[in-house]
Motif scaffolding. Structure first.
Motif, mmCIF file in Angstrom:
data_model
loop_
_atom_site.group_PDB
_atom_site.id
_atom_site.type_symbol
_atom_site.label_atom_id
_atom_site.label_comp_id
_atom_site.label_asym_id
_atom_site.label_seq_id
_atom_site.Cartn_x
_atom_site.Cartn_y
_atom_site.Cartn_z
ATOM 1 N N LEU A 13 0.838 -1.206 0.000
ATOM 2 C CA LEU A 13 0.000 0.000 0.000
ATOM 3 C C LEU A 13 0.873 1.257 0.000
ATOM 4 O O LEU A 13 0.552 2.245 -0.667
ATOM 5 C CB LEU A 13 -0.934 -0.005 1.211
ATOM 6 C CG LEU A 13 -2.054 -1.053 1.175
ATOM 7 C CD1 LEU A 13 -2.770 -1.120 2.525
ATOM 8 C CD2 LEU A 13 -3.052 -0.746 0.063
ATOM 9 N N ASP A 17 1.426 4.615 -2.906
ATOM 10 C CA ASP A 17 1.274 5.989 -2.409
ATOM 11 C C ASP A 17 0.126 6.141 -1.422
ATOM 12 O O ASP A 17 -0.547 7.172 -1.369
ATOM 13 C CB ASP A 17 1.093 6.992 -3.562
ATOM 14 C CG ASP A 17 2.351 7.141 -4.395
ATOM 15 O OD1 ASP A 17 3.429 6.781 -3.898
ATOM 16 O OD2 ASP A 17 2.255 7.612 -5.543
ATOM 17 N N TYR A 18 -0.116 5.081 -0.638
ATOM 18 C CA TYR A 18 -1.124 5.165 0.418
ATOM 19 C C TYR A 18 -0.463 4.738 1.716
ATOM 20 O O TYR A 18 0.153 3.673 1.780
ATOM 21 C CB TYR A 18 -2.327 4.268 0.120
ATOM 22 C CG TYR A 18 -3.474 4.477 1.084
ATOM 23 C CD1 TYR A 18 -4.370 5.521 0.897
ATOM 24 C CD2 TYR A 18 -3.640 3.649 2.185
ATOM 25 C CE1 TYR A 18 -5.412 5.733 1.778
ATOM 26 C CE2 TYR A 18 -4.689 3.856 3.083
ATOM 27 C CZ TYR A 18 -5.570 4.895 2.868
ATOM 28 O OH TYR A 18 -6.596 5.107 3.748
ATOM 29 N N GLY A 47 -9.433 9.509 3.833
ATOM 30 C CA GLY A 47 -8.738 8.490 3.043
ATOM 31 C C GLY A 47 -9.481 7.181 2.876
ATOM 32 O O GLY A 47 -8.859 6.171 2.513
ATOM 33 N N GLU A 50 -9.728 6.427 -0.935
ATOM 34 C CA GLU A 50 -8.369 6.195 -1.425
ATOM 35 C C GLU A 50 -7.843 4.832 -0.989
ATOM 36 O O GLU A 50 -7.030 4.219 -1.694
ATOM 37 C CB GLU A 50 -7.436 7.304 -0.922
ATOM 38 C CG GLU A 50 -7.693 8.670 -1.535
ATOM 39 C CD GLU A 50 -7.556 8.659 -3.052
ATOM 40 O OE1 GLU A 50 -6.574 8.066 -3.551
ATOM 41 O OE2 GLU A 50 -8.432 9.224 -3.720
ATOM 42 N N ALA A 51 -8.306 4.339 0.161
ATOM 43 C CA ALA A 51 -7.885 3.011 0.613
ATOM 44 C C ALA A 51 -8.345 1.944 -0.373
ATOM 45 O O ALA A 51 -7.602 1.012 -0.697
ATOM 46 C CB ALA A 51 -8.449 2.725 2.008
ATOM 47 N N ALA A 54 -6.216 2.191 -3.543
ATOM 48 C CA ALA A 54 -4.876 1.636 -3.334
ATOM 49 C C ALA A 54 -4.922 0.114 -3.259
ATOM 50 O O ALA A 54 -4.043 -0.575 -3.788
ATOM 51 C CB ALA A 54 -4.268 2.215 -2.051
ATOM 52 N N ILE A 201 2.369 11.566 4.972
ATOM 53 C CA ILE A 201 1.410 11.405 3.868
ATOM 54 C C ILE A 201 1.616 12.497 2.829
ATOM 55 O O ILE A 201 1.626 12.238 1.615
ATOM 56 C CB ILE A 201 -0.036 11.432 4.407
ATOM 57 C CG1 ILE A 201 -0.315 10.173 5.236
ATOM 58 C CG2 ILE A 201 -1.034 11.543 3.254
ATOM 59 C CD1 ILE A 201 -1.631 10.207 5.976
ATOM 60 N N ARG A 205 2.619 11.923 -1.076
ATOM 61 C CA ARG A 205 1.688 12.255 -2.151
ATOM 62 C C ARG A 205 2.090 13.487 -2.948
ATOM 63 O O ARG A 205 1.537 13.731 -4.024
ATOM 64 C CB ARG A 205 0.284 12.473 -1.561
ATOM 65 C CG ARG A 205 -0.323 11.237 -0.906
ATOM 66 C CD ARG A 205 -0.519 10.104 -1.897
ATOM 67 N NE ARG A 205 -1.445 10.467 -2.950
ATOM 68 C CZ ARG A 205 -2.758 10.331 -2.866
ATOM 69 N NH1 ARG A 205 -3.307 9.819 -1.776
ATOM 70 N NH2 ARG A 205 -3.533 10.689 -3.876
#
Length: 294
Positions: A13, A17-18, A47, A50-51, A54, A201, A205
């Motif tokens: 992950l 980029d998570y 997030g 986004e999880a 990812a 983070i 990112r």
């Protein structure tokens, strides 16, 4: 599943980029290992969506997203028939005999996200986004789908999943979800990260951002969350703002650039008006001091 340990998934992950915390990594790992949906709750912008993105990336899976809203029904979530195409077929066959199965074959079926995910041959991550915005009736329908991973279409029969998709549900908690839905899923609450993790983070990112700028931006947003705002900014807003500051070539923040870019981090006029003059200057100084003290 592709991952033997939580550490392997967490590392993958990060490569996508998570940056998950250990609790989230554990919830996602168990969701895959047990073939159970996972419900991610938390404020907007922390997030959750986004999880899912990812996870699809690290699994090499197709991401299928069902965006929930008030009034969402089966026709928009599962399937509907292509009535215009059926009508054209009827007109073309007016001279001859037309059988019902000709009109209700798979070629006339419009597959919506739930059916698309269940009937997929390849790996899928099904994201049911903002389930709390859907009506309770749709939530009840979803219980059956998540229990059996199959959908019945009267004209075609029952379609069962050949391979279960990984399922992530998200909720901003605008209303409480039924206990029955929660029992069918693992649960994880995503809160705002610590200042150290938020800085990490931002640096992940926003490639190339100055370390001082990343620290000051994260500290400033953290100060904003302590105010009585209509919509406190989430991590997504921190990232957007850091990107804007980095695009301007900034190495650090000051009152002038914060004033000029405040719309990247606050989305309500009342909130922007509340962060002006002395308040803005004070927050900038506190953020700079917090960064210097690290």
């Amino acid at each position: 599943m592709g991952f033997r340990t939580i550490d392997e998934l967490e590392e993958a992950l990060r490569g996508a980029d998570y940056l998950p915390d250990r609790g989230l990594s554990t919830a996602l790992f168990l969701s895959l290992a047990l073939s159970k949906p996972v419900l991610l709750e938390g404020e907007a912008g922390v997030g959750k969506t986004e999880a899912a993105k990812a996870l699809a990336t690290v699994l090499g899976a197709r991401l299928i997203r069902l965006q929930c809203y008030e009034g969402l029904d089966v026709a928009h979530a599962v399937y509907e028939w292509n009535y215009p195409r059926q009508l054209l077929h009827i007109r073309a066959a007016q001279e001859g005999t037309l059988r019902e199965e000709e009109l209700f074959g798979p070629e006339y079926l419009i597959r919506r996200p739930l059916l698309e995910a269940i009937d997929s041959e390849g790996p899928v991550v099904l994201l049911i986004d903002e389930i709390d915005r859907a009506d309770e009736e749709f939530e009840a329908f979803l219980l059956e789908v998540l229990s059996d991973f199959q959908i019945t279409i009267p004209e075609l029969g029952t379609i069962a999943a050949r391979r279960r998709p990984a399922v992530i549900l998200t909720s901003n908690r605008t209303r409480e979800l039924h206990d029955a839905l929660k029992r069918r899923a693992l649960f994880h609450w995503i809160g705002h990260p610590s200042i150290e993790r938020e800085i990490a983070i931002v640096r992940l990112r926003v490639p190339g951002i100055a370390e001082q700028l990343a620290a000051e931006a994260a500290a400033f947003v953290r100060e904003l969350r302590g105010l009585d705002l209509a919509k406190p900014p989430g991590v997504a807003e921190t990232i957007d703002w850091a990107m804007a500051l980095n695009a301007l070539g900034r190495q650090e923040i000051d009152a002038e650039v914060v004033q000029q870019t405040l719309g990247s981090v606050l989305k309500y006029r009342e909130d922007i008006e509340a962060v002006q003059d002395e308040t803005l200057s004070r927050l900038v100084e506190e953020a700079r001091a917090a960064s210097a003290a690290r």
